[in-house]
Design a protein around this motif. Structure first.
Motif, PDB file in Angstrom:
ATOM      1  N   GLN A  32       2.485   1.918  -3.416  1.00 19.19           N
ATOM      2  CA  GLN A  32       1.560   2.482  -4.387  1.00 19.19           C
ATOM      3  C   GLN A  32       1.364   3.977  -4.136  1.00 19.19           C
ATOM      4  O   GLN A  32       1.220   4.756  -5.074  1.00 19.19           O
ATOM      5  N   LYS A  33       1.384   4.342  -2.876  1.00 20.84           N
ATOM      6  CA  LYS A  33       1.180   5.745  -2.528  1.00 20.84           C
ATOM      7  C   LYS A  33       2.259   6.640  -3.127  1.00 20.84           C
ATOM      8  O   LYS A  33       1.994   7.767  -3.545  1.00 20.84           O
ATOM      9  N   PHE A  49       0.831  -1.198   0.000  1.00 18.70           N
ATOM     10  CA  PHE A  49       0.000   0.000   0.000  1.00 18.70           C
ATOM     11  C   PHE A  49       0.868   1.252   0.000  1.00 18.70           C
ATOM     12  O   PHE A  49       0.628   2.196  -0.748  1.00 18.70           O
ATOM     13  N   ASP A  66       1.407  -2.725 -13.690  1.00 19.20           N
ATOM     14  CA  ASP A  66       1.078  -3.141 -12.334  1.00 19.20           C
ATOM     15  C   ASP A  66       2.195  -4.099 -11.921  1.00 19.20           C
ATOM     16  O   ASP A  66       2.069  -5.316 -12.040  1.00 19.20           O
ATOM     17  N   PRO A  98       1.384   3.824 -13.266  1.00 21.63           N
ATOM     18  CA  PRO A  98       0.938   2.677 -12.462  1.00 21.63           C
ATOM     19  C   PRO A  98      -0.540   2.415 -12.726  1.00 21.63           C
ATOM     20  O   PRO A  98      -1.325   3.347 -12.906  1.00 21.63           O
ATOM     21  N   GLU A  99      -0.901   1.151 -12.757  1.00 19.32           N
ATOM     22  CA  GLU A  99      -2.260   0.760 -13.123  1.00 19.32           C
ATOM     23  C   GLU A  99      -3.304   1.487 -12.289  1.00 19.32           C
ATOM     24  O   GLU A  99      -4.362   1.888 -12.795  1.00 19.32           O
ATOM     25  N   TRP A 100      -3.017   1.712 -11.007  1.00 18.81           N
ATOM     26  CA  TRP A 100      -4.000   2.348 -10.118  1.00 18.81           C
ATOM     27  C   TRP A 100      -4.119   3.854 -10.355  1.00 18.81           C
ATOM     28  O   TRP A 100      -4.957   4.503  -9.757  1.00 18.81           O
ATOM     29  N   GLU A 101      -3.274   4.405 -11.259  1.00 21.06           N
ATOM     30  CA  GLU A 101      -3.336   5.838 -11.575  1.00 21.06           C
ATOM     31  C   GLU A 101      -3.875   6.092 -12.985  1.00 21.06           C
ATOM     32  O   GLU A 101      -4.018   7.243 -13.394  1.00 21.06           O
ATOM     33  N   LYS A 102      -4.181   5.041 -13.742  1.00 24.51           N
ATOM     34  CA  LYS A 102      -4.459   5.223 -15.175  1.00 24.51           C
ATOM     35  C   LYS A 102      -5.703   6.059 -15.441  1.00 24.51           C
ATOM     36  O   LYS A 102      -5.756   6.800 -16.441  1.00 24.51           O
ATOM     37  N   ASP A 103      -6.721   5.959 -14.588  1.00 29.95           N
ATOM     38  CA  ASP A 103      -7.971   6.666 -14.852  1.00 29.95           C
ATOM     39  C   ASP A 103      -7.931   8.139 -14.458  1.00 29.95           C
ATOM     40  O   ASP A 103      -8.865   8.883 -14.767  1.00 29.95           O
ATOM     41  N   LYS A 104      -6.880   8.543 -13.785  1.00 26.65           N
ATOM     42  CA  LYS A 104      -6.796   9.955 -13.376  1.00 26.65           C
ATOM     43  C   LYS A 104      -5.542  10.631 -13.892  1.00 26.65           C
ATOM     44  O   LYS A 104      -5.102  11.638 -13.324  1.00 26.65           O
ATOM     45  N   LYS A 129       4.231   7.239  -8.690  1.00 27.31           N
ATOM     46  CA  LYS A 129       3.388   8.104  -9.491  1.00 27.31           C
ATOM     47  C   LYS A 129       3.812   8.032 -10.958  1.00 27.31           C
ATOM     48  O   LYS A 129       4.885   7.529 -11.279  1.00 27.31           O
TER      49      LYS A 129
END
Length: 319
Positions: free
Chosen positions: A117-118, A114, A151, A133-139, A121
């Motif tokens: 990931q924080k 966690f 990821d 990073p996959e968790w940032e793709k939509d923003k 960027k």
């Protein structure tokens, strides 16, 4: 102030090698915990007891590790990420150094994931690529750059390490539409997937660690790339003749972001994989071995067309 206690598990023979590896990353304040010291202690104090618990003996068998400390803050997490990435590359070339597993005493593994990931960027690399990073793709606004979505999990390349960035910069310069690319030591697949996003028609990738197989394919899927264009194998390309045959030849570009010793081993054999006038991009070369590797490449018949360096690491573009 809170600290992360980081352990790298190795064996007795690997202690000096791992210590030198960490020193190359700028980590010199380490504690060495060696199984031989435990056995020496037993021998020197034998008169003090007549029984040693077998579970303790089993626990200490092969237990050699190097310990270092990082501040539990943003800089410490970023540093920890760099070490993990470099350790994955180092492990591929040092099977004699034991498990080379990293553990943390002061932080649960899921908390590390966690926290990482924080702090991981989107990164602009070169003039065209944006690693996301996959968790940032939509923003993330790509602003005209080529998005490369990853990821990477806990043990594979993310693009943040200097050696990977040097390779990505080189690929950006040399990959042309329709090219075929071979990635030796692919890790997360970042380099071969980047080549495809930059216009290559096909790519093959190899890693000695079979965990990379799933990770690379998953990252390719995140970028809309299927197995019709991208193939990943596992094995040791230096010694596996069957694997060498499967890889074939006629690649426009071969890229290897590994370590100096493996690059020196690859140098005499890479040309068989390339088309005439094809390019060999190699990175993962620490500064105190840069001249040695350059000389080894030239002895194997390579002309070094361009040298890149960053943060004490070197990369060469060769023909």
């Amino acid at each position: 102030m809170k600290w992360l206690e980081v352990h790298i598990h190795t064996n007795h023979g690997g202690l000096e090698t791992v210590e030198a590896f960490l020193s190359g990353l700028g980590i010199d304040d380490v504690v060495i915990d060696d199984e031989t010291e435990f056995h020496e202690f037993l021998e020197e104090n034998r008169k003090s007891w007549d029984y040693v618990d077998e579970e303790l003996l089993k626990k200490e068998a092969g237990a050699s590790r190097i310990i270092f400390y990082l501040e539990e803050n943003e800089a410490g997490f970023a540093r920890l990420g760099e070490v993990r990435i470099a350790l994955a590359e180092f492990k591929a070339a040092h099977s004699d150094c034991g498990p080379l597993r990293m553990t943390l005493d002061n932080l649960k593994e899921e908390d590390w994931a966690f926290g990482w990931q924080k702090y991981y960027k989107p990164m602009e690399i070169g003039s065209r690529l944006l690693v996301i990073p996959e968790w940032e793709k939509d923003k993330t606004d790509c602003k005209g750059r080529v998005p490369l979505i990853l990821d990477p999990g806990l043990s594979f390349g993310t693009g943040s390490h200097a050696t990977t960035q040097l390779c990505l910069q080189a690929l950006e310069q040399v990959v042309k539409p329709g090219d075929s690319v071979l990635d030796l030591g692919c890790g997360s697949g970042i380099l071969s997937i980047a080549a495809l996003k930059l216009g290559a028609a096909s790519a093959h990738a190899v890693d000695i660690d079979d965990k990379c197989l799933d990770v690379a394919y998953e990252n390719a899927a995140l970028n809309g790339i299927g197995k019709d264009r991208y193939t990943v194998w596992t094995g040791d390309v230096l010694s596996d003749e069957c694997l060498q045959a499967r890889l074939g030849g006629n690649y426009n570009v071969v890229v290897a972001n590994i370590v100096a010793d493996v690059i020196l081993g690859l140098a005499p054999m890479v040309r068989r994989f390339l088309k005439p006038r094809g390019l060999f991009l190699c990175s993962g070369i620490i500064d105190d071995r840069a001249v040695e590797v350059a000389n080894g490449l030239r002895r194997s018949g390579w002309a070094i067309l361009e040298t890149r360096q960053e943060s004490g690491w070197f990369a060469y573009t060769c023909r």
